[in-house]
Design an enzyme around this catalytic site. Structure first.
Site, PDB file in Angstrom:
ATOM      1  N   LYS A   1       9.837   6.114   4.490  1.00 47.48           N
ATOM      2  CA  LYS A   1      11.124   6.102   4.577  1.00 47.48           C
ATOM      3  C   LYS A   1      11.330   5.146   5.923  1.00 47.48           C
ATOM      4  O   LYS A   1      12.337   4.406   6.051  1.00 47.48           O
ATOM      5  CB  LYS A   1      11.707   7.574   5.246  1.00 47.48           C
ATOM      6  CG  LYS A   1      11.963   8.309   3.883  1.00 47.48           C
ATOM      7  CD  LYS A   1      12.609   9.564   4.384  1.00 47.48           C
ATOM      8  CE  LYS A   1      11.895  10.447   4.950  1.00 47.48           C
ATOM      9  NZ  LYS A   1      12.302  11.790   5.326  1.00 47.48           N
ATOM     10  N   GLU A   2      10.595   5.064   6.912  1.00 48.26           N
ATOM     11  CA  GLU A   2      10.540   4.132   8.021  1.00 48.26           C
ATOM     12  C   GLU A   2       9.897   2.728   7.883  1.00 48.26           C
ATOM     13  O   GLU A   2      10.199   1.847   8.704  1.00 48.26           O
ATOM     14  CB  GLU A   2       9.914   4.936   9.160  1.00 48.26           C
ATOM     15  CG  GLU A   2      10.869   5.929   9.562  1.00 48.26           C
ATOM     16  CD  GLU A   2      10.261   7.095   9.741  1.00 48.26           C
ATOM     17  OE1 GLU A   2       8.972   7.339  10.055  1.00 48.26           O
ATOM     18  OE2 GLU A   2      10.910   8.367   9.889  1.00 48.26           O
ATOM     19  N   SER A   3       8.916   2.685   6.954  1.00 46.57           N
ATOM     20  CA  SER A   3       8.125   1.461   7.007  1.00 46.57           C
ATOM     21  C   SER A   3       7.277   1.226   5.592  1.00 46.57           C
ATOM     22  O   SER A   3       7.119   2.041   4.813  1.00 46.57           O
ATOM     23  CB  SER A   3       7.059   1.577   7.893  1.00 46.57           C
ATOM     24  OG  SER A   3       5.859   2.695   7.306  1.00 46.57           O
ATOM     25  N   VAL A   4       7.210  -0.307   5.467  1.00 46.59           N
ATOM     26  CA  VAL A   4       6.407  -0.332   4.228  1.00 46.59           C
ATOM     27  C   VAL A   4       5.199  -1.113   4.674  1.00 46.59           C
ATOM     28  O   VAL A   4       5.103  -1.823   5.770  1.00 46.59           O
ATOM     29  CB  VAL A   4       7.165  -1.636   3.331  1.00 46.59           C
ATOM     30  CG1 VAL A   4       6.460  -2.107   2.170  1.00 46.59           C
ATOM     31  CG2 VAL A   4       8.545  -0.947   3.122  1.00 46.59           C
ATOM     32  N   VAL A   5       3.899  -0.561   4.149  1.00 49.57           N
ATOM     33  CA  VAL A   5       2.640  -1.115   4.482  1.00 49.57           C
ATOM     34  C   VAL A   5       2.092  -2.278   3.371  1.00 49.57           C
ATOM     35  O   VAL A   5       2.248  -1.669   2.059  1.00 49.57           O
ATOM     36  CB  VAL A   5       1.827  -0.203   4.929  1.00 49.57           C
ATOM     37  CG1 VAL A   5       0.331  -0.591   5.440  1.00 49.57           C
ATOM     38  CG2 VAL A   5       2.325   0.739   5.780  1.00 49.57           C
TER      39      VAL A   5
ATOM     40  N   THR B   1       4.957   2.819   0.589  1.00 47.55           N
ATOM     41  CA  THR B   1       6.530   2.529   0.916  1.00 47.55           C
ATOM     42  C   THR B   1       7.042   4.114   1.558  1.00 47.55           C
ATOM     43  O   THR B   1       6.936   4.789   0.657  1.00 47.55           O
ATOM     44  CB  THR B   1       7.529   2.252  -0.082  1.00 47.55           C
ATOM     45  OG1 THR B   1       7.175   2.897  -1.176  1.00 47.55           O
ATOM     46  CG2 THR B   1       7.409   0.560  -0.270  1.00 47.55           C
TER      47      THR B   1
ATOM     48  N   ASP C   1       2.706  13.129  15.564  1.00 50.06           N
ATOM     49  CA  ASP C   1       2.915  13.234  13.991  1.00 50.06           C
ATOM     50  C   ASP C   1       1.724  13.455  13.497  1.00 50.06           C
ATOM     51  O   ASP C   1       1.068  12.831  12.376  1.00 50.06           O
ATOM     52  CB  ASP C   1       3.777  12.054  13.482  1.00 50.06           C
ATOM     53  CG  ASP C   1       4.113  12.349  12.036  1.00 50.06           C
ATOM     54  OD1 ASP C   1       4.120  13.525  11.752  1.00 50.06           O
ATOM     55  OD2 ASP C   1       4.434  11.171  11.255  1.00 50.06           O
TER      56      ASP C   1
ATOM     57  N   ILE D   1       0.835  -1.212  -0.028  1.00 43.34           N
ATOM     58  CA  ILE D   1       0.150  -0.055   0.022  1.00 43.34           C
ATOM     59  C   ILE D   1       0.942   1.213  -0.034  1.00 43.34           C
ATOM     60  O   ILE D   1       0.444   2.057  -0.578  1.00 43.34           O
ATOM     61  CB  ILE D   1      -0.845   0.053   1.334  1.00 43.34           C
ATOM     62  CG1 ILE D   1      -1.782  -1.361   1.385  1.00 43.34           C
ATOM     63  CG2 ILE D   1      -1.710   1.291   1.267  1.00 43.34           C
ATOM     64  CD1 ILE D   1      -2.530  -1.333   2.715  1.00 43.34           C
TER      65      ILE D   1
END
Ligand code: ADP
Ligand code: MN
Length: 495
Positions: free
Chosen positions: A242-246, A240, A384, A238
């Protein structure tokens, strides 16, 4: 008639009670075995306990495991050659760049918790330790100042935690190690250049595997979830960041530990290879909830802590009834939660939807409400919050992305809150909500403070003064007496 013969369909009639009792019998037997042969049963419990009791029923998984094994052997060979070439020479050549498995991909999973308990929040009751602010401790001739060699050495050791996650500091941080200034500075220099080198290296690697989005270890981990029937299929990525990929996935049928899988899931994979987390240092470094643990953990575990933190924050929000993803399970740096959206289409971010003025107003009041709940009931500041981390689904706003959320008494908690307020206020004011409070009013409405400054600079100065006052309180009296009360009452000034 079918040439293969009719299938034997004589169903064994069996009542619900029979099934139940059979299960009961199984349970009882397991329990018995458990006491008799504890270690055997531990292995039999499921495919997730360790990497060793590998489930080999799937070809893909088998292939991935073989590949991993191959990569490890390749690396071992590389190391042997490296050794051969270098011999006793004072100048050595490193083959590090040719390695298949990055040191941090090769996991020592023995010391790890596997499936995490999603209910117990270990951060909750922790109290900070007080350290004297006078600059010296002791009396008379036993006095030690901050320039003391031992104190200084210990401080240097503690400062190693600021190095990049990839930088191996071993157990140094955890034990009573004293680094002289000279050694510390040399280490620091090395850490920085190493970080730059590693960033370049990983950039290449990331590019080459862009479509795969995650490293082999993580892929294997995800695959195991599918194999266990927890997930039906992982359909695709869904987002990408900088800190995570979903990822999106359909929930499987198998319900582990009385958990029912949601029909659709979002899988958030926290990246273990990039340095971005270092930028978020300030969120955890000063968070007293992490003080005790932070120094004892290796970099990989610190990244897992982000996932863990997101899980606990989501759980708190869920308990307060704030619309947010429901946590399903956490495994290492992979967090599985319910999917906000439908049929693989994620709910749009607030920044991407065009709402009617009526919906916009509704969204605003709901957001205001959620911010208050988050602060008072969950004892959290999102940190955030913006139209990027609010989804519009089912006619309401859903909050996501809370790994960086902190408690209001965090040394920078109120600044984070103010930033959140500014984002929210600006978004809704620009969106045409005439009733929307400005950022200062919103801050007071959420926190219960009554800061009267009518311009941003003075307001922020007061916020910082409050934070400092709280810090001093924490230093002198411990958390109990800090001016924020954690049970949701309005804050008390007791100066
Ligand atoms: P990041 O730290 O990368 O911003 P987020 O938690 O914000 O991570 O997730 C990135 C994106 O993935 C979100 O903007 C959202 O579009 C999507 N997303 C994350 N969690 C969910 C979820 N539970 N349901 C649907 N979409 C999600
Ligand atoms: Mn986000």
């Amino acid at each position: 008639q079918c040439p293969w013969g009719a299938p034997n369909t004589t169903s064994i009639s069996c009542s619900l009670a029979d099934v139940m009792s059979e299960q009961l019998a199984k349970e009882l037997q397991l329990e018995e075995e458990n006491t008799a042969f504890p270690e055997v049963v531990a292995v039999a419990e499921g495919p997730f306990i360790t990497g060793e009791n590998a489930d080999t029923s799937s070809d893909l998984m088998l292939a991935q495991m073989l590949q991993m094994e191959f990569d490890r052997e390749y690396d071992a060979q590389l190391r042997r050659e490296e050794k051969k070439i270098n011999g006793d020479s004072k100048v050595s050549i490193s083959f590090e760049n040719y390695r298949k498995v990055h040191p941090y991909d090769s996991d020592s999973s023995e010391d790890e918790v596997d499936w995490q308990d999603t209910r117990h929040d270990p951060y909750r009751a922790d109290k900070p330790t007080t350290t004297p602010r006078r600059g010296f401790i002791g009396k008379g001739k036993d006095i030690t100042t901050k320039h003391d060699e031992v104190v200084c050495g210990r401080k240097n050791t503690a400062r190693m935690e600021n190095f990049a996650p990839e930088f191996q500091v071993g157990d140094g941080i955890g034990m009573d190690l004293k680094l002289s200034n000279q050694v510390f500075n040399a280490l620091k220099q090395h850490a920085y250049s190493e970080e730059r080198r590693s960033a370049r290296l990983h950039e290449k690697k990331e590019h080459s595997t862009a479509e795969k989005a995650v490293d082999p270890k993580t892929r294997l981990l995800l695959y195991k979830m599918v194999n266990a029937g927890m997930l039906e299929t992982i359909t695709g990525c869904i987002s990408t960041g900088k800190e995570s990929v979903v990822f999106h996935a359909y929930g499987g049928k198998s319900a582990t530990e009385d958990k029912v899988m949601p029909p659709e899931c979002a899988i958030k994979v926290f990246k273990t290879t990039l340095n971005e987390f270092k930028n978020r240092d300030k969120y955890i470094k000063d968070d007293y909830r992490f003080k005790d643990r932070f120094s004892k953990l290796n970099p990989r575990k610190i990244i897992r802590m982000w996932a863990e933190k997101e899980m606990h924050n989501l759980t708190r929000m869920q308990n307060a009834g704030i619309p947010c993803p429901q946590v399903v399970i956490l495994k290492k740096h992979v967090l599985v939660m319910s999917f906000i959206g439908q049929d693989q289409v994620p709910a749009p971010k607030l920044k991407d939807v065009t709402l009617s003025s009526e919906d916009m107003k509704k969204a605003y009041y709901q957001t205001l409400n959620m911010m208050q709940q988050l602060y008072k009931e969950c004892n959290l500041v999102h940190a955030d919050l913006s139209e990027y981390n609010m989804l519009w689904h089912d006619g309401k706003v859903w909050l996501i992305d809370v790994s960086q959320s902190v408690e209001p008494t965090h040394p920078h908690g109120l600044e984070f809150l103010f930033r959140d307020c500014r984002n929210v206020s600006q978004f809704f004011q620009k969106g045409g909500v005439a009733e929307a409070l400005n950022e200062r009013e919103l801050f007071n409405a959420v926190s219960g403070f009554n800061i009267t400054a009518d311009n941003e600079v003075d307001f922020q100065a007061e916020i910082e003064a409050l934070e400092k006052m709280n810090e001093d309180h924490v230093q002198n009296h411990g958390k109990k007496l800090s001016m924020f009360s954690s049970d949701g009452d309005p804050p008390i000034y007791d100066e």
